[in-house]
Enzyme design. Sequence first.
Site, PDB file in Angstrom:
ATOM      1  N   THR A  54      30.324  48.647  45.128  1.00 30.42           N
ATOM      2  CA  THR A  54      31.565  49.195  44.594  1.00 30.42           C
ATOM      3  C   THR A  54      31.969  48.389  43.363  1.00 30.42           C
ATOM      4  O   THR A  54      31.412  47.327  43.096  1.00 30.42           O
ATOM      5  CB  THR A  54      32.699  49.162  45.636  1.00 30.42           C
ATOM      6  OG1 THR A  54      32.902  47.817  46.040  1.00 30.42           O
ATOM      7  CG2 THR A  54      32.367  50.039  46.833  1.00 30.42           C
ATOM      8  N   VAL A  56      35.147  46.989  42.383  1.00 35.17           N
ATOM      9  CA  VAL A  56      36.065  45.843  42.489  1.00 35.17           C
ATOM     10  C   VAL A  56      35.374  44.659  43.157  1.00 35.17           C
ATOM     11  O   VAL A  56      35.560  43.509  42.757  1.00 35.17           O
ATOM     12  CB  VAL A  56      37.343  46.229  43.267  1.00 35.17           C
ATOM     13  CG1 VAL A  56      38.235  45.013  43.491  1.00 35.17           C
ATOM     14  CG2 VAL A  56      38.104  47.316  42.529  1.00 35.17           C
ATOM     15  N   CYS A  57      34.576  44.926  44.161  1.00 31.17           N
ATOM     16  CA  CYS A  57      34.010  43.867  44.997  1.00 31.17           C
ATOM     17  C   CYS A  57      33.184  42.823  44.254  1.00 31.17           C
ATOM     18  O   CYS A  57      33.335  41.635  44.528  1.00 31.17           O
ATOM     19  CB  CYS A  57      33.195  44.479  46.128  1.00 31.17           C
ATOM     20  SG  CYS A  57      34.186  45.545  47.190  1.00 31.17           S
ATOM     21  N   PRO A  58      32.302  43.182  43.304  1.00 29.96           N
ATOM     22  CA  PRO A  58      31.503  42.135  42.660  1.00 29.96           C
ATOM     23  C   PRO A  58      32.373  41.102  41.941  1.00 29.96           C
ATOM     24  O   PRO A  58      32.066  39.911  41.957  1.00 29.96           O
ATOM     25  CB  PRO A  58      30.627  42.884  41.668  1.00 29.96           C
ATOM     26  CG  PRO A  58      30.581  44.273  42.152  1.00 29.96           C
ATOM     27  CD  PRO A  58      31.881  44.516  42.871  1.00 29.96           C
ATOM     28  N   ILE A  61      33.638  38.732  44.623  1.00 27.14           N
ATOM     29  CA  ILE A  61      32.543  37.946  45.188  1.00 27.14           C
ATOM     30  C   ILE A  61      32.111  36.867  44.204  1.00 27.14           C
ATOM     31  O   ILE A  61      31.913  35.712  44.580  1.00 27.14           O
ATOM     32  CB  ILE A  61      31.362  38.855  45.603  1.00 27.14           C
ATOM     33  CG1 ILE A  61      31.794  39.760  46.761  1.00 27.14           C
ATOM     34  CG2 ILE A  61      30.144  38.027  45.985  1.00 27.14           C
ATOM     35  CD1 ILE A  61      30.829  40.880  47.066  1.00 27.14           C
TER      36      ILE A  61
END
Length: 182
Positions: A54, A56-58, A61
């Site tokens: 997705t 937003v997630c990177p 992370i």
Amino acid sequence: MKTIGDKLESFRVTGVKPGFNEHEENGVSAFEDITESSFPGKWKIIYFYPKDFTSVCPTEIVGFNNLAGEFSQRDAVLMGGSVDNEFVKLAWRRHQPELDKLSHYQFSDMTGSLVDQLGIRHRAEGVAHRATFIVDPDNIIQHVSVNNMNVGRNPEEILRILDALQTEELCPCNRRIGGDTL
């Protein structure tokens, strides 16, 4: 939803070890079971995101990964996960250059062992909310934050909260001056 002061109960998720991009490298598996008994004597920073691959997630992370050494210096194990399986996580690491050879754990909670225990599954979508838990070495939850699925977190703020939790001065009433409690 579990909250501050609640204890983590028994759980089992599949961890993807730091530094791996393939399911096996040099004869060593990228996977290990992570349970409530893993990492004895360590604080745990457990963060959830809805899905792998997705947008937003990177960013989050990578933000957490940039602070992995800081968390480690504070005797904290950093681990982020979703309900996607462990092979998807490795594929995402290979596909997304900034996730290459992450220096902290990712985990797969396909069975909901931890997501459901913590009460953070999005009812309609079936995925984890964007939640963060700071858990002390005795498996007691010391911090909880949960965001809407489209709202990212500030990993530096999580580090600041960990620093505050690890001080002896958890509240002004515990401050000491010259050996006397205020």
